[in-house]
Design an enzyme around this catalytic site. Structure first.
Site, PDB file in Angstrom:
ATOM      1  N   ALA A  12     -51.139 -19.842  44.648  1.00  0.00           N
ATOM      2  CA  ALA A  12     -50.339 -20.691  45.537  1.00  0.00           C
ATOM      3  C   ALA A  12     -48.979 -20.072  45.813  1.00  0.00           C
ATOM      4  O   ALA A  12     -48.400 -19.388  44.961  1.00  0.00           O
ATOM      5  CB  ALA A  12     -50.169 -22.072  44.911  1.00  0.00           C
ATOM      6  N   ALA A  15     -46.060 -20.520  43.341  1.00  0.00           N
ATOM      7  CA  ALA A  15     -46.049 -19.663  42.151  1.00  0.00           C
ATOM      8  C   ALA A  15     -45.220 -18.411  42.410  1.00  0.00           C
ATOM      9  O   ALA A  15     -44.423 -17.986  41.569  1.00  0.00           O
ATOM     10  CB  ALA A  15     -47.469 -19.290  41.753  1.00  0.00           C
ATOM     11  N   ARG A  17     -42.999 -18.049  44.961  1.00  0.00           N
ATOM     12  CA  ARG A  17     -41.689 -18.381  45.517  1.00  0.00           C
ATOM     13  C   ARG A  17     -40.739 -18.996  44.484  1.00  0.00           C
ATOM     14  O   ARG A  17     -39.530 -18.814  44.566  1.00  0.00           O
ATOM     15  CB  ARG A  17     -41.909 -19.376  46.662  1.00  0.00           C
ATOM     16  CG  ARG A  17     -40.698 -19.756  47.451  1.00  0.00           C
ATOM     17  CD  ARG A  17     -41.077 -20.620  48.629  1.00  0.00           C
ATOM     18  NE  ARG A  17     -41.653 -21.909  48.260  1.00  0.00           N
ATOM     19  CZ  ARG A  17     -42.924 -22.245  48.377  1.00  0.00           C
ATOM     20  NH1 ARG A  17     -43.789 -21.375  48.869  1.00  0.00           N
ATOM     21  NH2 ARG A  17     -43.352 -23.443  48.031  1.00  0.00           N
ATOM     22  N   ARG A  37     -60.277 -17.795  42.673  1.00  0.00           N
ATOM     23  CA  ARG A  37     -61.704 -17.836  43.006  1.00  0.00           C
ATOM     24  C   ARG A  37     -62.131 -16.527  43.663  1.00  0.00           C
ATOM     25  O   ARG A  37     -63.256 -16.091  43.513  1.00  0.00           O
ATOM     26  CB  ARG A  37     -61.974 -19.019  43.931  1.00  0.00           C
ATOM     27  CG  ARG A  37     -61.793 -20.384  43.267  1.00  0.00           C
ATOM     28  CD  ARG A  37     -61.916 -21.501  44.270  1.00  0.00           C
ATOM     29  NE  ARG A  37     -60.902 -21.412  45.312  1.00  0.00           N
ATOM     30  CZ  ARG A  37     -60.865 -22.191  46.387  1.00  0.00           C
ATOM     31  NH1 ARG A  37     -61.787 -23.111  46.561  1.00  0.00           N
ATOM     32  NH2 ARG A  37     -59.900 -22.035  47.286  1.00  0.00           N
ATOM     33  N   TYR A  58     -60.814 -19.804  36.989  1.00  0.00           N
ATOM     34  CA  TYR A  58     -59.755 -20.398  36.189  1.00  0.00           C
ATOM     35  C   TYR A  58     -60.124 -20.493  34.710  1.00  0.00           C
ATOM     36  O   TYR A  58     -59.265 -20.447  33.832  1.00  0.00           O
ATOM     37  CB  TYR A  58     -59.414 -21.793  36.727  1.00  0.00           C
ATOM     38  CG  TYR A  58     -59.112 -21.828  38.204  1.00  0.00           C
ATOM     39  CD1 TYR A  58     -58.367 -20.814  38.813  1.00  0.00           C
ATOM     40  CD2 TYR A  58     -59.584 -22.864  39.010  1.00  0.00           C
ATOM     41  CE1 TYR A  58     -58.103 -20.826  40.169  1.00  0.00           C
ATOM     42  CE2 TYR A  58     -59.316 -22.900  40.364  1.00  0.00           C
ATOM     43  CZ  TYR A  58     -58.595 -21.874  40.949  1.00  0.00           C
ATOM     44  OH  TYR A  58     -58.331 -21.904  42.298  1.00  0.00           O
ATOM     45  N   LEU A  74     -52.351 -25.638  41.559  1.00  0.00           N
ATOM     46  CA  LEU A  74     -53.527 -25.859  42.398  1.00  0.00           C
ATOM     47  C   LEU A  74     -53.296 -27.030  43.348  1.00  0.00           C
ATOM     48  O   LEU A  74     -52.331 -27.791  43.192  1.00  0.00           O
ATOM     49  CB  LEU A  74     -54.739 -26.149  41.506  1.00  0.00           C
ATOM     50  CG  LEU A  74     -55.176 -25.016  40.576  1.00  0.00           C
ATOM     51  CD1 LEU A  74     -56.212 -25.514  39.576  1.00  0.00           C
ATOM     52  CD2 LEU A  74     -55.736 -23.853  41.382  1.00  0.00           C
ATOM     53  N   LYS A  97     -46.270 -30.931  40.583  1.00  0.00           N
ATOM     54  CA  LYS A  97     -46.243 -32.335  40.951  1.00  0.00           C
ATOM     55  C   LYS A  97     -47.065 -32.548  42.228  1.00  0.00           C
ATOM     56  O   LYS A  97     -47.219 -31.618  43.021  1.00  0.00           O
ATOM     57  CB  LYS A  97     -44.798 -32.809  41.097  1.00  0.00           C
ATOM     58  CG  LYS A  97     -43.888 -31.887  41.926  1.00  0.00           C
ATOM     59  CD  LYS A  97     -44.241 -31.901  43.371  1.00  0.00           C
ATOM     60  CE  LYS A  97     -43.681 -30.755  44.156  1.00  0.00           C
ATOM     61  NZ  LYS A  97     -44.343 -30.652  45.468  1.00  0.00           N
ATOM     62  N   ARG A 165     -51.629 -29.109  52.396  1.00  0.00           N
ATOM     63  CA  ARG A 165     -50.811 -30.324  52.390  1.00  0.00           C
ATOM     64  C   ARG A 165     -51.290 -31.343  53.416  1.00  0.00           C
ATOM     65  O   ARG A 165     -50.898 -32.511  53.372  1.00  0.00           O
ATOM     66  CB  ARG A 165     -49.348 -29.983  52.681  1.00  0.00           C
ATOM     67  CG  ARG A 165     -48.655 -29.141  51.612  1.00  0.00           C
ATOM     68  CD  ARG A 165     -47.238 -28.869  52.056  1.00  0.00           C
ATOM     69  NE  ARG A 165     -46.455 -28.122  51.076  1.00  0.00           N
ATOM     70  CZ  ARG A 165     -46.379 -26.800  51.022  1.00  0.00           C
ATOM     71  NH1 ARG A 165     -47.080 -26.075  51.902  1.00  0.00           N
ATOM     72  NH2 ARG A 165     -45.638 -26.207  50.118  1.00  0.00           N
ATOM     73  N   ASP A 177     -46.301 -34.671  48.307  1.00  0.00           N
ATOM     74  CA  ASP A 177     -45.729 -33.324  48.275  1.00  0.00           C
ATOM     75  C   ASP A 177     -44.234 -33.333  47.999  1.00  0.00           C
ATOM     76  O   ASP A 177     -43.750 -32.562  47.159  1.00  0.00           O
ATOM     77  CB  ASP A 177     -46.009 -32.609  49.597  1.00  0.00           C
ATOM     78  CG  ASP A 177     -45.707 -31.122  49.517  1.00  0.00           C
ATOM     79  OD1 ASP A 177     -46.270 -30.448  48.641  1.00  0.00           O
ATOM     80  OD2 ASP A 177     -44.884 -30.642  50.310  1.00  0.00           O
TER      81      ASP A 177
END
Length: 316
Positions: A12, A15, A17, A37, A58, A74, A97, A165, A177
């Site tokens: 993601a 992670a 940034r 994956r 994972y 995730l 979150k 999102r 979000d």
């Protein structure tokens, strides 16, 4: 434990940034492995971001005995099962979150966390930042009298229609979000859970909320929140008390240029700057201290996350 060895589930953007720069800034730990994956994508992520190695799946991270802590960035709908799996494998977990999509689901995860050998944190890291500590000191000192109302907004413009999102099946939407930040912020400052709430939403073509505005009652006190994928970036907060106000340009991820001001009689009387250091670096530093046995865990999911999940249920 000379250095905390982290495993990352997925590639993601947050992670790369936020988490990884925070980990480097915090010190005391390494990004040992990232799982995806698609192995080629995970290998590219590892090479671009200085992660030790990449693996497919994972499970490979969770089952690795050399991994001490797992970061879970995730999609929201996958947080609960993979957080539970990591906890049951004896890992400390930092889960993005929101921890879960419902309070019932959060109860299941927290029940596992209570029995686990290592703690679980939901990745609201602003409570660890010195700005938040100073804010709480000001409130405790009566700088604005009794806190009665919080106005909090988190807006940004989401680009592109192909984004997780915007996927309802993956737990998308502005409230989950970014609106969740305002909820946790108010819960922290009022020191109790919300007792009632309601919201109005604007839904996009994909069926998730692209804008939500709502009210949560904290008995006494209230939060007025606004979150959006369609408005220019802002993370403003205003705390209204019986004797003044505190205004913050960014309560969640303050940068050195952000400010916190105490206002009385319609003018600023105190000004505080957040200083250097990202919220993630302060949060990760605390996790490292806990895992080295140097500190007691604070702001864990067991302590805080169920109240946040219940409040989000009130607004859904």
């Amino acid at each position: 434990m000379s250095g905390v060895r982290w495993g990352i589930l997925g590639t993601a953007g947050i992670a790369a940034r936020a988490f990884l720069p925070g980990l480097r800034e915090a010190g005391g730990g390494t990004a040992a492995v990232v799982a995806g994956r698609d192995l080629a994508r995970a290998e590219a992520f590892a090479g671009e971001n200085g992660v030790g190695r990449a693996v497919r799946g994972y499970e490979a991270v969770i089952e690795d005995p050399d991994i001490d802590a797992v970061y879970v960035p995730l999609p929201n709908a996958l947080h609960a099962p993979w957080t539970i799996a990591a906890l049951e494998a004896g890992k400390a977990v930092l889960c993005e979150k929101p921890l879960c999509l419902t309070a019932t689901e959060a109860e299941s995860v927290i029940d596992v966390a209570r029995r686990s050998a290592r703690p679980l944190w939901e990745a609201f890291v602003f409570p660890f930042h010195p700005q938040t500590a100073r804010l709480r000191e000001l409130l405790e000192q009566g700088a604005i009298g009794d806190l009665r109302e919080i106005w909090s907004s988190f807006h940004f413009q989401l680009e592109g229609a192909e984004n997780i999102r915007l996927d309802a099946a993956l737990g998308g939407g502005a409230l989950y979000d970014v609106g969740c930040y305002s909820v946790r912020f108010a819960q922290l400052l009022f020191g109790r859970e919300a007792v009632a709430g309601h919201a109005v939403t604007v839904k996009g073509e994909a069926g998730v909320d692209v804008e939500t505005a709502g009210v949560l009652e904290f008995d006494p006190g209230r939060l007025l929140l606004s979150c959006s994928f369609d408005l220019p970036f802002t993370t403003y907060a205003r705390l209204v008390g019986t004797g003044g106000e505190i205004r913050l340009t960014n309560p969640f991820h303050p940068k050195p240029h952000d400010v916190m001001e105490v206002w009385r009689e319609e003018r600023p009387v105190q000004r505080h700057e957040p200083g250097e250091g990202s919220t993630f670096s302060f949060g990760i530093r605390h996790i490292h201290e806990v895992l080295r046995g140097e500190a007691e865990p604070r702001h864990t999911a067991v302590d805080d996350s169920l109240g946040t999940a219940r409040a989000l249920d009130l607004l859904r």
